[in-house]
Design a protein around this motif. Structure first.
Motif, PDB file in Angstrom:
ATOM      1  N   ASP A   1     -12.331 -53.229  49.542  1.00 48.53           N
ATOM      2  CA  ASP A   1     -13.436 -54.087  49.093  1.00 48.53           C
ATOM      3  C   ASP A   1     -14.600 -53.165  48.721  1.00 48.53           C
ATOM      4  O   ASP A   1     -15.195 -52.518  49.589  1.00 48.53           O
ATOM      5  CB  ASP A   1     -13.839 -55.050  50.217  1.00 48.53           C
ATOM      6  CG  ASP A   1     -14.959 -55.996  49.814  1.00 48.53           C
ATOM      7  OD1 ASP A   1     -15.624 -55.758  48.782  1.00 48.53           O
ATOM      8  OD2 ASP A   1     -15.178 -56.989  50.537  1.00 48.53           O
ATOM      9  N   GLU A   2     -14.921 -53.096  47.434  1.00 47.71           N
ATOM     10  CA  GLU A   2     -15.950 -52.159  46.973  1.00 47.71           C
ATOM     11  C   GLU A   2     -17.313 -52.434  47.600  1.00 47.71           C
ATOM     12  O   GLU A   2     -18.100 -51.514  47.803  1.00 47.71           O
ATOM     13  CB  GLU A   2     -16.063 -52.220  45.448  1.00 47.71           C
ATOM     14  CG  GLU A   2     -14.857 -51.628  44.743  1.00 47.71           C
ATOM     15  CD  GLU A   2     -15.050 -51.580  43.243  1.00 47.71           C
ATOM     16  OE1 GLU A   2     -16.183 -51.825  42.779  1.00 47.71           O
ATOM     17  OE2 GLU A   2     -14.070 -51.289  42.522  1.00 47.71           O
ATOM     18  N   LYS A   3     -17.601 -53.675  47.901  1.00 50.05           N
ATOM     19  CA  LYS A   3     -18.896 -54.004  48.509  1.00 50.05           C
ATOM     20  C   LYS A   3     -18.956 -53.607  49.976  1.00 50.05           C
ATOM     21  O   LYS A   3     -20.031 -53.350  50.511  1.00 50.05           O
ATOM     22  CB  LYS A   3     -19.166 -55.504  48.365  1.00 50.05           C
ATOM     23  CG  LYS A   3     -19.390 -55.948  46.913  1.00 50.05           C
ATOM     24  CD  LYS A   3     -19.710 -57.430  46.841  1.00 50.05           C
ATOM     25  CE  LYS A   3     -19.957 -57.862  45.404  1.00 50.05           C
ATOM     26  NZ  LYS A   3     -20.240 -59.331  45.308  1.00 50.05           N
ATOM     27  N   HIS A   4     -17.805 -53.562  50.620  1.00 48.22           N
ATOM     28  CA  HIS A   4     -17.751 -53.202  52.053  1.00 48.22           C
ATOM     29  C   HIS A   4     -16.620 -52.182  52.239  1.00 48.22           C
ATOM     30  O   HIS A   4     -15.581 -52.495  52.828  1.00 48.22           O
ATOM     31  CB  HIS A   4     -17.508 -54.442  52.910  1.00 48.22           C
ATOM     32  CG  HIS A   4     -18.486 -55.546  52.663  1.00 48.22           C
ATOM     33  ND1 HIS A   4     -19.785 -55.510  53.135  1.00 48.22           N
ATOM     34  CD2 HIS A   4     -18.362 -56.702  51.957  1.00 48.22           C
ATOM     35  CE1 HIS A   4     -20.415 -56.612  52.751  1.00 48.22           C
ATOM     36  NE2 HIS A   4     -19.580 -57.354  52.034  1.00 48.22           N
ATOM     37  N   PRO A   5     -16.813 -50.962  51.755  1.00 46.54           N
ATOM     38  CA  PRO A   5     -15.722 -49.977  51.756  1.00 46.54           C
ATOM     39  C   PRO A   5     -15.237 -49.593  53.144  1.00 46.54           C
ATOM     40  O   PRO A   5     -14.086 -49.170  53.307  1.00 46.54           O
ATOM     41  CB  PRO A   5     -16.333 -48.761  51.042  1.00 46.54           C
ATOM     42  CG  PRO A   5     -17.811 -48.939  51.160  1.00 46.54           C
ATOM     43  CD  PRO A   5     -18.051 -50.423  51.147  1.00 46.54           C
ATOM     44  N   GLU A   6     -16.095 -49.743  54.160  1.00 44.33           N
ATOM     45  CA  GLU A   6     -15.703 -49.329  55.509  1.00 44.33           C
ATOM     46  C   GLU A   6     -15.044 -50.449  56.302  1.00 44.33           C
ATOM     47  O   GLU A   6     -14.530 -50.224  57.401  1.00 44.33           O
ATOM     48  CB  GLU A   6     -16.940 -48.815  56.260  1.00 44.33           C
ATOM     49  CG  GLU A   6     -17.897 -49.899  56.764  1.00 44.33           C
ATOM     50  CD  GLU A   6     -18.679 -50.588  55.641  1.00 44.33           C
ATOM     51  OE1 GLU A   6     -19.246 -51.666  55.899  1.00 44.33           O
ATOM     52  OE2 GLU A   6     -18.720 -50.040  54.523  1.00 44.33           O
TER      53      GLU A   6
ATOM     54  N   TYR B   1     -12.244 -52.369  56.068  1.00 41.07           N
ATOM     55  CA  TYR B   1     -10.811 -52.492  56.356  1.00 41.07           C
ATOM     56  C   TYR B   1     -10.365 -51.554  57.479  1.00 41.07           C
ATOM     57  O   TYR B   1      -9.699 -51.970  58.419  1.00 41.07           O
ATOM     58  CB  TYR B   1     -10.001 -52.223  55.084  1.00 41.07           C
ATOM     59  CG  TYR B   1      -8.567 -52.667  55.202  1.00 41.07           C
ATOM     60  CD1 TYR B   1      -8.177 -53.926  54.790  1.00 41.07           C
ATOM     61  CD2 TYR B   1      -7.592 -51.823  55.746  1.00 41.07           C
ATOM     62  CE1 TYR B   1      -6.861 -54.352  54.911  1.00 41.07           C
ATOM     63  CE2 TYR B   1      -6.283 -52.217  55.883  1.00 41.07           C
ATOM     64  CZ  TYR B   1      -5.926 -53.499  55.460  1.00 41.07           C
ATOM     65  OH  TYR B   1      -4.623 -53.900  55.590  1.00 41.07           O
TER      66      TYR B   1
ATOM     67  N   GLN C   1     -10.266 -41.810  46.558  1.00 41.32           N
ATOM     68  CA  GLN C   1     -10.791 -42.696  47.583  1.00 41.32           C
ATOM     69  C   GLN C   1      -9.996 -44.005  47.607  1.00 41.32           C
ATOM     70  O   GLN C   1      -9.572 -44.505  46.569  1.00 41.32           O
ATOM     71  CB  GLN C   1     -12.265 -42.989  47.325  1.00 41.32           C
ATOM     72  CG  GLN C   1     -13.155 -41.749  47.310  1.00 41.32           C
ATOM     73  CD  GLN C   1     -13.138 -41.008  48.635  1.00 41.32           C
ATOM     74  OE1 GLN C   1     -13.351 -41.601  49.685  1.00 41.32           O
ATOM     75  NE2 GLN C   1     -12.869 -39.710  48.588  1.00 41.32           N
TER      76      GLN C   1
ATOM     77  N   HIS D   1      -8.984 -41.841  52.118  1.00 40.52           N
ATOM     78  CA  HIS D   1      -8.466 -41.407  50.823  1.00 40.52           C
ATOM     79  C   HIS D   1      -6.985 -41.095  50.919  1.00 40.52           C
ATOM     80  O   HIS D   1      -6.391 -41.095  52.010  1.00 40.52           O
ATOM     81  CB  HIS D   1      -9.244 -40.189  50.305  1.00 40.52           C
ATOM     82  CG  HIS D   1      -9.444 -39.106  51.316  1.00 40.52           C
ATOM     83  ND1 HIS D   1     -10.637 -38.879  51.954  1.00 40.52           N
ATOM     84  CD2 HIS D   1      -8.589 -38.190  51.813  1.00 40.52           C
ATOM     85  CE1 HIS D   1     -10.512 -37.865  52.780  1.00 40.52           C
ATOM     86  NE2 HIS D   1      -9.290 -37.430  52.715  1.00 40.52           N
TER      87      HIS D   1
ATOM     88  N   ASP E   1     -15.571 -45.238  56.100  1.00 39.27           N
ATOM     89  CA  ASP E   1     -15.957 -45.283  54.694  1.00 39.27           C
ATOM     90  C   ASP E   1     -15.473 -44.057  53.921  1.00 39.27           C
ATOM     91  O   ASP E   1     -15.884 -43.811  52.800  1.00 39.27           O
ATOM     92  CB  ASP E   1     -17.478 -45.414  54.551  1.00 39.27           C
ATOM     93  CG  ASP E   1     -18.219 -44.241  55.168  1.00 39.27           C
ATOM     94  OD1 ASP E   1     -17.556 -43.310  55.670  1.00 39.27           O
ATOM     95  OD2 ASP E   1     -19.471 -44.252  55.136  1.00 39.27           O
TER      96      ASP E   1
ATOM     97  N   VAL F   1     -10.242 -47.925  48.740  1.00 35.92           N
ATOM     98  CA  VAL F   1     -11.191 -48.972  49.098  1.00 35.92           C
ATOM     99  C   VAL F   1     -10.536 -50.336  48.882  1.00 35.92           C
ATOM    100  O   VAL F   1      -9.976 -50.592  47.804  1.00 35.92           O
ATOM    101  CB  VAL F   1     -12.477 -48.884  48.243  1.00 35.92           C
ATOM    102  CG1 VAL F   1     -13.406 -50.043  48.551  1.00 35.92           C
ATOM    103  CG2 VAL F   1     -13.188 -47.566  48.493  1.00 35.92           C
TER     104      VAL F   1
END
Length: 459
Positions: A183-188, A190, A179, A197, A194, A181
């Protein structure tokens, strides 16, 4: 204009071509690293490699020179002198040195010495191991093999497509992906998705280009998060994936066989020095296997026939998995039995059960098997996997629904079947397995410059 200096490879080429008369007494400047150094009283001999080929040049110097006689393996030097031809001798030329300049002397702890060193240890020093004989040859062959892959496709009218490394689709549908990511708090945030990969295959993205250009291919890095610690699996590896429009399963096998024989034949011819080393020091049976690979036709066999052969063999031959029946996803032991014991040659295995193959493969009329084909080879097992693709929208959609796939995520791929579709086929070749096949190396880690495998990444 570049000031071009003659290389060791060019000297050997001139000698092999009987075009060496102008070499004798020719002034030469050679830059490289020391492979061997020995002083015998009044004379010393230093083997230097400039990286242009497997073989070295021997520089002769005055043996009473304390500095030169102390130069260690791996040190970098500039040798100036004259070529002295010794045609018919143990080596065809040497350099009568007038000056040897030490650029960088290795430390006493330099890990490469004249003694035999294990591959396991060499993997711990990936920035140095290419100076050892084995890996010097392996990585040169890897480079030349790459060249002939591109040359084959270019000469036969293929377009090279640079498919993306970042993707929102899992081509194999197995979910073994890395995967991505930001930003782990807001993975979707960028990519506004979400499920981004690293790619496991460029196939889905290259198919649209095949429907435009007719013949295309990919050659690039791919990634799989499979927690497998075998000698045949890596987390990062390279794939070659040709895709052809107006092509069925039988025709794609013709392409595979022609392509593979071409790249093996030409790489062996260009890297003859490296292969001589492989034949003598790595695998005594390699030369015959490669001769057979290039010169003999590959066997073609249906999966169902292979199952019957393996069933019969299990009566006298031990398999770890002896529960052999239709639907079995063949293991390496089964694949190698077919190629090494039963047929003793590469085997195209076709018409697999649809349950053990990818969703995009075209179904046969029995709706039980698909037009998929794996190429199995001695010592390796599966080398290539390919198929005729399902080009009918309704059939592909039905198969994806059977597998409970995320249809919206693949809508763009399905739409290809509604907008100017055509029959098409392709295959994928794992490049590192190809390097294993031609070099005789038995661990995929020894074909990668910097191996990335499960629980193992140095830097």
């Amino acid at each position: 204009m570049l000031n071009k200096e003659i290389t060791i490879k060019e000297i050997y080429q001139k000698i092999n071509d009987d075009n060496y008369q102008d070499l004798d007494n020719k002034e030469i400047t050679l830059k490289g690293f020391v492979r061997n150094n020995r002083s015998l009283g009044q004379v010393g001999f230093m083997s230097v490699n400039d990286g242009s080929c497997f073989l070295n040049a021997q520089a002769v110097y005055k043996g009473d020179d304390a500095l030169l006689s102390s130069i260690k393996l791996g040190s970098t030097v500039i040798v100036k002198g004259k070529i002295h031809l010794t045609i018919g001798g143990y080596q065809p030329f040497e350099i009568d040195s007038s000056n040897i300049e030490v650029i960088s002397q290795t430390e006493e702890s330099f890990p490469l010495q004249k003694k035999k060193t294990s591959y396991d240890f060499l993997r711990t020093i990936p920035t140095i191991r290419m100076k050892s004989n084995t890996f010097n040859a392996v990585f040169r062959v890897r480079s030349v093999l790459s060249y002939y892959i591109h040359k084959y496709f270019h000469d036969n009218g293929y377009i090279w497509v640079h498919t993306p490394i970042l993707t929102a689709n899992d081509c194999e549908g197995e979910g073994q992906t890395f995967q991505v990511v930001a930003d782990e708090k807001h993975p979707e945030e960028y990519f506004n998705k979400d499920n981004v990969h690293l790619t496991v295959s460029g196939q889905l993205h290259v198919e649209p280009f095949a429907l435009t250009y007719g013949k295309v291919y990919t050659f690039g890095p791919t990634f799989r998060a499979e927690k497998s610690n075998t000698t045949r699996h890596a987390a990062e590896f390279w794939m070659i994936e040709p895709e052809l429009a107006w092509c069925d399963m039988n025709q794609i096998m013709d392409v595979e066989e022609d392509f593979l024989k071409y790249i093996v034949k030409n790489t062996r011819e260009e890297c003859y020095q490296d292969f001589k080393f492989f034949y003598e020091r790595v695998d005594k049976d390699l030369e015959k296997r490669l001769d057979d690979f290039v010169n003999k036709p590959f066997k073609r066999l249906k999966y169902e026939e292979a199952i019957e052969i393996l069933k019969e063999a299990s009566k006298t031959h031990h398999f770890d998995n002896s529960d052999i029946k239709f639907g079995l996803d063949l293991a390496s032991e089964h694949e190698r039995y077919l190629t090494e014991v039963h047929f003793k040659c590469p085997v195209f295995l076709t018409d697999y059960p649809k349950e053990i193959k990818a969703f995009y493969m075209k179904a046969n009329d029995d709706n039980k098997t698909v037009r998929g084909v794996d190429l199995l080879v001695p010592q390796i097992g599966e080398l290539c996997g390919g198929s005729e693709r399902e080009d009918n929208y309704e059939k592909l959609l039905a198969r994806m629904n059977e597998l409970h796939m995320n249809i919206p995520a693949y809508e763009w791929y399905l739409d290809l079947r509604k907008n100017g579709s055509a029959p098409h086929s392709g295959f994928g070749l794992g490049f590192e397995r190809m390097v294993m096949l031609v070099t005789g190396m038995t661990n995929i880690r020894d074909t990668l410059p910097y191996p990335r495998t499960y629980k193992d990444m140095l830097y």
